[in-house]
Design an enzyme around this catalytic site. Structure first.
Site, mmCIF file in Angstrom:
data_model
loop_
_atom_site.group_PDB
_atom_site.id
_atom_site.type_symbol
_atom_site.label_atom_id
_atom_site.label_comp_id
_atom_site.label_asym_id
_atom_site.label_seq_id
_atom_site.Cartn_x
_atom_site.Cartn_y
_atom_site.Cartn_z
ATOM 1 N N ARG A 147 0.862 -1.181 0.000
ATOM 2 C CA ARG A 147 0.000 0.000 0.000
ATOM 3 C C ARG A 147 0.898 1.230 0.000
ATOM 4 O O ARG A 147 1.837 1.316 0.808
ATOM 5 C CB ARG A 147 -0.872 -0.006 1.261
ATOM 6 C CG ARG A 147 -1.861 1.132 1.320
ATOM 7 C CD ARG A 147 -2.578 1.201 2.661
ATOM 8 N NE ARG A 147 -1.914 2.133 3.549
ATOM 9 C CZ ARG A 147 -2.516 2.781 4.557
ATOM 10 N NH1 ARG A 147 -3.802 2.589 4.807
ATOM 11 N NH2 ARG A 147 -1.845 3.596 5.334
ATOM 12 N N TYR A 159 -3.064 11.771 5.398
ATOM 13 C CA TYR A 159 -3.297 10.445 5.966
ATOM 14 C C TYR A 159 -2.235 9.431 5.523
ATOM 15 O O TYR A 159 -1.868 9.374 4.355
ATOM 16 C CB TYR A 159 -4.678 9.889 5.567
ATOM 17 C CG TYR A 159 -4.761 8.431 5.942
ATOM 18 C CD1 TYR A 159 -4.932 8.073 7.269
ATOM 19 C CD2 TYR A 159 -4.549 7.432 4.999
ATOM 20 C CE1 TYR A 159 -4.912 6.748 7.653
ATOM 21 C CE2 TYR A 159 -4.533 6.098 5.372
ATOM 22 C CZ TYR A 159 -4.714 5.768 6.702
ATOM 23 O OH TYR A 159 -4.672 4.461 7.085
ATOM 24 N N ASP A 210 -5.144 3.835 -0.060
ATOM 25 C CA ASP A 210 -6.255 4.041 0.887
ATOM 26 C C ASP A 210 -6.722 5.496 0.802
ATOM 27 O O ASP A 210 -5.960 6.409 1.129
ATOM 28 C CB ASP A 210 -5.750 3.711 2.305
ATOM 29 C CG ASP A 210 -6.888 3.603 3.319
ATOM 30 O OD1 ASP A 210 -8.007 4.040 2.996
ATOM 31 O OD2 ASP A 210 -6.631 3.077 4.422
ATOM 32 N N HIS A 212 -9.135 6.596 2.634
ATOM 33 C CA HIS A 212 -9.510 6.873 4.024
ATOM 34 C C HIS A 212 -10.738 7.774 4.149
ATOM 35 O O HIS A 212 -10.743 8.747 4.911
ATOM 36 C CB HIS A 212 -8.317 7.437 4.802
ATOM 37 C CG HIS A 212 -8.180 6.817 6.153
ATOM 38 N ND1 HIS A 212 -8.332 7.520 7.310
ATOM 39 C CD2 HIS A 212 -7.938 5.539 6.525
ATOM 40 C CE1 HIS A 212 -8.171 6.707 8.343
ATOM 41 N NE2 HIS A 212 -7.936 5.500 7.884
ATOM 42 N N GLU A 236 -8.984 1.746 -1.660
ATOM 43 C CA GLU A 236 -9.718 1.433 -0.416
ATOM 44 C C GLU A 236 -10.439 2.660 0.132
ATOM 45 O O GLU A 236 -9.914 3.775 0.060
ATOM 46 C CB GLU A 236 -8.679 0.941 0.594
ATOM 47 C CG GLU A 236 -9.207 0.708 1.973
ATOM 48 C CD GLU A 236 -8.068 0.394 2.946
ATOM 49 O OE1 GLU A 236 -6.960 0.009 2.497
ATOM 50 O OE2 GLU A 236 -8.280 0.549 4.150
ATOM 51 N N GLU A 262 -13.255 -1.750 6.711
ATOM 52 C CA GLU A 262 -12.485 -1.908 7.955
ATOM 53 C C GLU A 262 -13.250 -1.380 9.158
ATOM 54 O O GLU A 262 -12.962 -1.774 10.284
ATOM 55 C CB GLU A 262 -11.103 -1.264 7.838
ATOM 56 C CG GLU A 262 -11.116 0.245 7.750
ATOM 57 C CD GLU A 262 -9.735 0.848 7.614
ATOM 58 O OE1 GLU A 262 -8.889 0.254 6.938
ATOM 59 O OE2 GLU A 262 -9.502 1.922 8.186
ATOM 60 N N ARG A 283 -13.381 -5.679 3.619
ATOM 61 C CA ARG A 283 -12.278 -5.481 4.561
ATOM 62 C C ARG A 283 -12.643 -5.762 6.018
ATOM 63 O O ARG A 283 -11.855 -5.495 6.922
ATOM 64 C CB ARG A 283 -11.795 -4.026 4.471
ATOM 65 C CG ARG A 283 -11.355 -3.606 3.103
ATOM 66 C CD ARG A 283 -9.867 -3.481 2.992
ATOM 67 N NE ARG A 283 -9.290 -2.585 3.955
ATOM 68 C CZ ARG A 283 -8.295 -2.890 4.777
ATOM 69 N NH1 ARG A 283 -7.761 -4.087 4.783
ATOM 70 N NH2 ARG A 283 -7.824 -2.002 5.617
ATOM 71 N N GLU A 339 -4.083 -7.545 5.201
ATOM 72 C CA GLU A 339 -3.233 -6.402 5.572
ATOM 73 C C GLU A 339 -2.310 -6.808 6.715
ATOM 74 O O GLU A 339 -2.728 -7.507 7.645
ATOM 75 C CB GLU A 339 -4.120 -5.231 6.007
ATOM 76 C CG GLU A 339 -3.329 -3.998 6.404
ATOM 77 C CD GLU A 339 -4.233 -2.833 6.826
ATOM 78 O OE1 GLU A 339 -5.414 -3.075 7.130
ATOM 79 O OE2 GLU A 339 -3.743 -1.689 6.842
ATOM 80 N N TRP A 402 -11.312 11.962 9.005
ATOM 81 C CA TRP A 402 -9.880 11.643 9.086
ATOM 82 C C TRP A 402 -9.620 10.378 8.313
ATOM 83 O O TRP A 402 -10.424 9.480 8.284
ATOM 84 C CB TRP A 402 -9.427 11.455 10.550
ATOM 85 C CG TRP A 402 -8.000 11.013 10.558
ATOM 86 C CD1 TRP A 402 -6.904 11.778 10.233
ATOM 87 C CD2 TRP A 402 -7.509 9.706 10.833
ATOM 88 N NE1 TRP A 402 -5.779 11.027 10.288
ATOM 89 C CE2 TRP A 402 -6.117 9.747 10.644
ATOM 90 C CE3 TRP A 402 -8.110 8.511 11.194
ATOM 91 C CZ2 TRP A 402 -5.304 8.623 10.822
ATOM 92 C CZ3 TRP A 402 -7.327 7.404 11.381
ATOM 93 C CH2 TRP A 402 -5.921 7.459 11.211
HETATM 94 O O1 KDG Z 1 -7.435 2.785 13.897
HETATM 95 C C1 KDG Z 1 -7.496 3.273 12.585
HETATM 96 C C2 KDG Z 1 -6.589 2.471 11.684
HETATM 97 O O2 KDG Z 1 -6.847 1.112 11.832
HETATM 98 C C3 KDG Z 1 -6.775 2.859 10.254
HETATM 99 O O3 KDG Z 1 -6.527 4.217 10.071
HETATM 100 C C4 KDG Z 1 -5.819 2.067 9.401
HETATM 101 O O4 KDG Z 1 -6.974 2.725 7.411
HETATM 102 C C5 KDG Z 1 -6.258 1.938 7.993
HETATM 103 C C6 KDG Z 1 -5.777 0.759 7.280
HETATM 104 O O5 KDG Z 1 -6.159 0.603 6.129
HETATM 105 O O6 KDG Z 1 -5.049 -0.006 7.888
HETATM 106 MG MG MG Z 2 -7.834 1.741 5.666
#
Ligand code: KDG
Ligand code: MG
EC number: 4.2.1.8
Length: 402
Positions: A147, A159, A210, A212, A236, A262, A283, A339, A402
């Site tokens: 990643r 991020y 990602d 995010h 992602e 996630e 995820r 991951e 975030w």
């Molecule tokens: O606690 C938050 C993290 O697990 C996250 O920010 C990590 O986005 C993430 C990832 O893909 O591992």
């Molecule tokens: Mg993530």
């Protein structure tokens, strides 16, 4: 057979973890993870005040019934705190059952579908050149999938760009630190990272990115389209998934594979995404989605639509979750990728485990159970420390994801 004790262990060997240990009248015990990054003590309280008293005297072999008891019995369904508490119990019960059977957990789930599990690591840098170098380091370590995240000029602490490299940890402050975001700047910058990565390393390795939850569906569609020439393994969390329909907009415009989940707690968070084939990878993971008992249901639904798994595996999931996830990954027919954000040496010492990294893959061990334990004496040396994930604000001060 009866549960005679259950205790919650909170420790912070580099970061906070919530661990549940369930003991039985036959001397066999099981370990589960209930860590919820930045909100750990809410799960501790949920377990200690509302779950442990109910567990005492129950038959630990009745995993499904205990799952239903905790899920239906609370009346208040779903949510990250409830589902993590249920996950912690569920992992510990599967651990007990597999230990009683004398089998590694994957055998109890149905046996091996593969010998090893492809993992991806996190490469990041404050600019494109640094990230390109970081990806090279992962390739040298044997990774087949990486990643890549980069700092973006004009955005404060974009991020995924950590201070440490291999052990990057986002929950880094006793109160949330404030980071910045600007979608225009990111959209100008991110495709240039992947262009440079493909120019430098070719197309043999899988590359992931990602988003995010930062983009609107239309912006995410734009990003997915711009990334198409670089053939990502996945994009992602390109847009928040509370509104599952939003992914239809992204899907209509790009063939870049999409991954999400996630932060999903149950199958209901993913149902429409899966049934409408709006994603390629799910995820959800063991600790986030109610343990192995529930994650299996999500994976089975996904398999009907050729959607594959890609379990979350950041550092805020303890080695206990990683151990369970690797047994799940070894069994699950529609496995995609796992991951793997490495834990620190302190964390690994507190949680002795039998999984190992080899040639870009993780291989789960053969010890009966899920193969992860907790060294309670060592854990006691690392007391809980409040730590928050950052927040993000746009350039004009507006709160963002975030
Ligand atoms: O606690 C938050 C993290 O697990 C996250 O920010 C990590 O986005 C993430 C990832 O893909 O591992
Ligand atoms: Mg993530």
């Amino acid at each position: 057979m009866k549960i005679v004790a259950a205790k919650v262990i909170v420790c912070s060997p580099g970061r906070n973890f919530v661990t549940l240990k369930i003991e039985t009248d036959q001397g066999v015990y099981g370990i589960g993870d209930g860590t919820l990054n930045g909100r750990e003590l809410s799960v501790v309280s949920y377990l200690e005040e509302h779950v442990v008293p109910c567990l005492i005297g129950m038959d630990p072999r009745r995993i499904e019934d205990i799952w239903q008891y905790l899920y239906r019995g609370a009346y208040w369904r779903r949510g990250p705190v409830t589902m993590r508490a249920i996950a912690a119990v569920d992992m510990a019960l599967w651990d007990i059952k597999a230990k009683m059977a004398g089998m590694p957990l994957y055998d109890l789930l149905g046996g091996k579908s593969r010998d090893r599990v492809m993992v991806y690591g996190h490469a990041n840098g404050s600019d494109i050149d640094e990230t390109v170098d970081a990806v090279g380091q992962y390739i040298d370590l044997g990774y087949k999938a990486i990643r890549a995240q980069t700092g973006v000029p004009g955005i404060k602490d974009a991020y995924g760009v950590g201070r440490g490299k291999l052990y990057y940890e986002p929950a880094d402050a006793a109160l949330p630190s404030v980071t910045g975001w600007d979608t225009r700047k990111a959209l100008n910058h991110v495709p240039r990272l992947f262009e440079k990565l493909r120019q430098t390393y070719g197309f043999d390795h899988h590359l992931l990115h990602d988003g995010h939850h930062r983009y609107t569906p239309q912006e995410a569609a734009n990003l997915g389209k711009m990334l198409e020439p670089y053939q990502l393994f996945w994009l992602e969390d390109c847009t928040p998934a509370e509104n599952q329909e939003a992914f239809r907009i992204v899907r209509q415009h790009t063939v870049t594979p999409l991954a999400v989940g996630e932060i999903f707690n149950t199958i209901w968070d993913a149902k429409d995404l899966i049934q409408n084939q709006l994603i390629d990878y799910i995820r959800a993971t063991v600790v986030g989605a109610g343990g192995l008992t529930h994650l299996r249901r999500i994976a089975d639904l996904a398999s009907l639509y050729q959607i594959r798994t890609g379990c979350h595996g950041a550092t805020d999931l303890s080695p206990v979750t990683m151990g369970c996830a690797l047994h799940f990954d070894t069994w699950v027919p529609n496995f995609g990728i796992q991951e793997y954000m490495r834990h620190t040496e302190e964390t690994d010492a507190v949680f002795p485990h039998d999984y190992r990294f080899e040639d870009g893959h993780l291989i789960c061990g053969e010890t009966p159970g899920h193969g992860v334990d907790i060294n309670e004496d060592l854990a006691a040396k690392y007391p809980y420390k409040r730590a928050y994930l950052p927040v993000a604000r746009l350039q004009d001060g507006t709160m963002w994801n975030w």
